[in-house]
Write a protein that holds these residues in place. Structure first.
Motif, PDB file in Angstrom:
ATOM      1  N   LEU A 112     -13.727  24.938  -3.592  1.00 35.17           N
ATOM      2  CA  LEU A 112     -13.841  26.142  -4.426  1.00 35.17           C
ATOM      3  C   LEU A 112     -13.362  25.872  -5.850  1.00 35.17           C
ATOM      4  O   LEU A 112     -13.957  26.378  -6.815  1.00 35.17           O
ATOM      5  CB  LEU A 112     -13.036  27.284  -3.799  1.00 35.17           C
ATOM      6  N   GLN A 113     -12.306  25.092  -5.989  1.00 37.77           N
ATOM      7  CA  GLN A 113     -11.816  24.755  -7.329  1.00 37.77           C
ATOM      8  C   GLN A 113     -12.856  23.943  -8.097  1.00 37.77           C
ATOM      9  O   GLN A 113     -13.052  24.146  -9.298  1.00 37.77           O
ATOM     10  CB  GLN A 113     -10.497  23.990  -7.226  1.00 37.77           C
ATOM     11  N   TYR A 114     -13.536  23.039  -7.405  1.00 35.79           N
ATOM     12  CA  TYR A 114     -14.583  22.250  -8.062  1.00 35.79           C
ATOM     13  C   TYR A 114     -15.757  23.140  -8.470  1.00 35.79           C
ATOM     14  O   TYR A 114     -16.313  23.003  -9.572  1.00 35.79           O
ATOM     15  CB  TYR A 114     -15.069  21.138  -7.134  1.00 35.79           C
ATOM     16  N   LEU A 115     -16.138  24.054  -7.585  1.00 39.50           N
ATOM     17  CA  LEU A 115     -17.237  24.961  -7.904  1.00 39.50           C
ATOM     18  C   LEU A 115     -16.958  25.749  -9.181  1.00 39.50           C
ATOM     19  O   LEU A 115     -17.840  25.917 -10.027  1.00 39.50           O
ATOM     20  CB  LEU A 115     -17.473  25.932  -6.745  1.00 39.50           C
ATOM     21  N   GLN A 116     -15.733  26.213  -9.312  1.00 38.76           N
ATOM     22  CA  GLN A 116     -15.413  27.059 -10.460  1.00 38.76           C
ATOM     23  C   GLN A 116     -15.080  26.254 -11.717  1.00 38.76           C
ATOM     24  O   GLN A 116     -15.517  26.602 -12.814  1.00 38.76           O
ATOM     25  CB  GLN A 116     -14.262  28.001 -10.109  1.00 38.76           C
ATOM     26  N   ALA A 117     -14.324  25.164 -11.560  1.00 39.75           N
ATOM     27  CA  ALA A 117     -13.900  24.398 -12.733  1.00 39.75           C
ATOM     28  C   ALA A 117     -15.013  23.521 -13.288  1.00 39.75           C
ATOM     29  O   ALA A 117     -15.193  23.427 -14.506  1.00 39.75           O
ATOM     30  CB  ALA A 117     -12.681  23.540 -12.384  1.00 39.75           C
ATOM     31  N   GLU A 118     -15.785  22.882 -12.404  1.00 40.24           N
ATOM     32  CA  GLU A 118     -16.794  21.927 -12.850  1.00 40.24           C
ATOM     33  C   GLU A 118     -18.202  22.522 -12.922  1.00 40.24           C
ATOM     34  O   GLU A 118     -18.961  22.225 -13.838  1.00 40.24           O
ATOM     35  CB  GLU A 118     -16.799  20.709 -11.921  1.00 40.24           C
ATOM     36  N   LEU A 119     -18.553  23.350 -11.949  1.00 47.10           N
ATOM     37  CA  LEU A 119     -19.902  23.917 -11.917  1.00 47.10           C
ATOM     38  C   LEU A 119     -19.971  25.321 -12.506  1.00 47.10           C
ATOM     39  O   LEU A 119     -21.054  25.901 -12.596  1.00 47.10           O
ATOM     40  CB  LEU A 119     -20.431  23.925 -10.484  1.00 47.10           C
ATOM     41  N   LYS A 120     -18.811  25.858 -12.855  1.00 45.29           N
ATOM     42  CA  LYS A 120     -18.709  27.129 -13.591  1.00 45.29           C
ATOM     43  C   LYS A 120     -19.318  28.308 -12.839  1.00 45.29           C
ATOM     44  O   LYS A 120     -19.916  29.204 -13.440  1.00 45.29           O
ATOM     45  CB  LYS A 120     -19.377  27.012 -14.976  1.00 45.29           C
ATOM     46  N   VAL A 121     -19.174  28.327 -11.501  1.00 51.25           N
ATOM     47  CA  VAL A 121     -19.652  29.493 -10.778  1.00 51.25           C
ATOM     48  C   VAL A 121     -18.689  30.658 -10.993  1.00 51.25           C
ATOM     49  O   VAL A 121     -17.498  30.466 -11.207  1.00 51.25           O
ATOM     50  CB  VAL A 121     -19.819  29.205  -9.266  1.00 51.25           C
TER      51      VAL A 121
END
Length: 209
Positions: A112-121
């Motif tokens: 979830l952290q990757y989704l929000q930090a890197e993929l900007k969901v």
């Protein structure tokens, strides 16, 4: 025994249930995932992956929740977490792995952290992601579960150790559990038992309301 975990970690929650079902005492050591304690040198010495939980029993140090639960079943056989018949054991392992390998890892904190930090969901997209993968897995489990009080019969075991934490996550992110009556029936039965009540995230010393 020393259990290193986090109150809301599904994998830690599984092991707490297993320890409680076995009636085993342990000392709980909180590892705050939100503060990044899992990345510190002290914890990485215990678990190089920086994941939870870790269980220490003297010179034995164990990681990966299902491996820990099966070790508990081998070293403390009663009450059993797995049925005796090979076919039944394989069935329960498959149900447990469907949660531990297919559902939960896709919506754990680092993903979830990757989704929000890197993929900007967005927050809304994150919740849609979580609900989608849990629903996909729970819908299949509904077709596999047998009409018993618990997955293996009259007593909870390995599957329930995995199921209750995943249901907690599903409810936390607003998934309608009425879609899964068999799962809900097992959940309701487990929630009446002290081993599950004691293991609930709200009962842990590091719980943040």
């Amino acid at each position: 025994m020393d259990l290193y975990g986090y109150f809301r970690s599904s994998a830690s929650y599984r092991v707490r249930i297993g320890l409680n079902l076995k009636g085993l005492e342990y000392e709980y050591h909180p590892v705050n995932l939100l503060k990044g304690d899992q990345h510190g040198d002290d914890y990485r010495t215990l678990n190089p992956h920086g994941l939870l939980p870790t269980l220490n029993d003297g010179e034995t140090s164990l990681t990966q929740s299902l491996a820990i639960l099966e070790w508990l079943d081998e070293t403390h056989p009663q009450p059993a977490l797995l049925p005796k018949a090979p076919e039944a054991r394989a069935h329960i392992r498959a149900l447990a792995q469907s949660i531990a390998s297919d559902i939960q890892p896709i919506q754990n904190l680092r993903v979830l952290q990757y989704l929000q930090a890197e993929l900007k969901v967005s927050d809304e997209q994150k919740i849609q992601w979580i609900q989608h993968w849990i629903h996909l897995g729970f819908s299949a489990l509904e077709k596999q579960l047998r009409p018993s009080p618990f997955a293996a019969g009259d007593n909870p075991g390995l599957f329930e150790c995995c199921l209750l934490p995943q249901v907690y996550s599903a409810e936390r992110f607003g998934l309608d559990m009425a879609q899964y009556p068999k799962i809900q029936k097992i959940t309701d039965a487990c929630n009446e038992l002290p081993a599950f009540i004691k293991a609930h995230p709200s009962e842990q010393p590091d719980c943040i309301v």
